[in-house]
Design an enzyme around this catalytic site. Sequence first.
Site, short mmCIF file in Angstrom:
data_model
loop_
_atom_site.label_atom_id
_atom_site.label_comp_id
_atom_site.label_asym_id
_atom_site.label_seq_id
_atom_site.Cartn_x
_atom_site.Cartn_y
_atom_site.Cartn_z
N ARG A 13 11.39 -7.42 4.67
CA ARG A 13 11.42 -6.02 5.08
C ARG A 13 11.97 -5.89 6.50
O ARG A 13 12.72 -4.96 6.80
CB ARG A 13 10.01 -5.41 5.00
CG ARG A 13 9.99 -3.92 5.26
CD ARG A 13 8.65 -3.31 4.93
NE ARG A 13 7.70 -3.53 6.00
CZ ARG A 13 6.43 -3.17 5.96
NH1 ARG A 13 5.93 -2.57 4.89
NH2 ARG A 13 5.63 -3.40 6.97
N ARG A 24 13.92 -4.40 11.62
CA ARG A 24 12.76 -4.49 12.51
C ARG A 24 12.77 -5.83 13.23
O ARG A 24 12.11 -6.80 12.82
CB ARG A 24 11.46 -4.34 11.72
CG ARG A 24 11.32 -3.01 11.02
CD ARG A 24 10.01 -2.95 10.29
NE ARG A 24 9.87 -1.72 9.54
CZ ARG A 24 8.74 -1.31 8.99
NH1 ARG A 24 7.65 -2.05 9.10
NH2 ARG A 24 8.69 -0.19 8.32
N ARG A 59 -9.92 1.43 9.06
CA ARG A 59 -9.54 0.06 9.40
C ARG A 59 -10.68 -0.71 10.03
O ARG A 59 -10.59 -1.92 10.18
CB ARG A 59 -8.35 0.05 10.36
CG ARG A 59 -7.07 0.42 9.67
CD ARG A 59 -5.89 0.16 10.55
NE ARG A 59 -4.67 0.46 9.79
CZ ARG A 59 -3.48 0.49 10.30
NH1 ARG A 59 -3.30 0.24 11.56
NH2 ARG A 59 -2.44 0.76 9.55
N ARG A 92 -0.71 -10.07 12.83
CA ARG A 92 -1.21 -8.87 12.14
C ARG A 92 -2.15 -9.26 11.00
O ARG A 92 -3.14 -8.57 10.75
CB ARG A 92 -0.05 -8.04 11.58
CG ARG A 92 0.61 -7.20 12.62
CD ARG A 92 1.50 -6.15 11.96
NE ARG A 92 2.58 -5.85 12.86
CZ ARG A 92 3.87 -5.93 12.57
NH1 ARG A 92 4.25 -6.28 11.36
NH2 ARG A 92 4.77 -5.66 13.46
N LYS A 134 0.82 -1.22 0.00
CA LYS A 134 0.00 0.00 0.00
C LYS A 134 0.85 1.26 0.00
O LYS A 134 0.60 2.17 -0.79
CB LYS A 134 -0.94 0.00 1.22
CG LYS A 134 -1.98 -1.07 1.20
CD LYS A 134 -2.92 -1.00 2.40
CE LYS A 134 -2.24 -1.11 3.74
NZ LYS A 134 -1.59 -2.40 4.02
#
Length: 191
Positions: A127, A133, A88, A144, A13
């Site tokens: 990622r 991360r 959301r 998630r 996105k």
Amino acid sequence: MRLILMGPPGAGKGTQATSVAEHFGIPAISTGDIFRANVSAGTELGVTAKQYMDAGEYVPDEVTNEMVRNRINEPDAEPGFLLDGYPRTTAQVTELDAMIVATGHRLDAAVCLTVDSEELVARLLKRALTDGRADDTEDVIRKRQEVYAAETEPLIGIYRERGILVEVDGMGEVVEVTTRVFAALDIIPES
């Protein structure tokens, strides 16, 4: 053009938002960016949001809604905007509807990027490594995905019923996906 960009975490996105917003000459508005801007500016909403963010909790709808309302009322969003990460929840859909109606406009399209769930996990693990991360473990990523399926996926049905849902295959190279998004938006009827 007033758009929302939907899809599960890792669908691309943020990457697509930049290209699409630039193409239409509208701001790409990410809730994450709004949160960070309010927190760094020390706004009352930012201070409240930071308490939840620091605790690893979901920022309540009323705080998020107010931040989005303030952002889409800024002058650069007058000709339109692209929302990434909002709404959301079904309650946020209702709030967004009210915000847009108050401006005398309507939502033009809800673009949903669809990506295979195993590809999403692979993208997010990659990622996590490149962005450092450490907290993005496979378990966290899968959680998630579950939260998205429970809370955000129902919005797809809402926008499909309204006739403004545009589903785009989010698999493949970035340029390929961008081309598909533009092609899908070109078929939206003018009203």
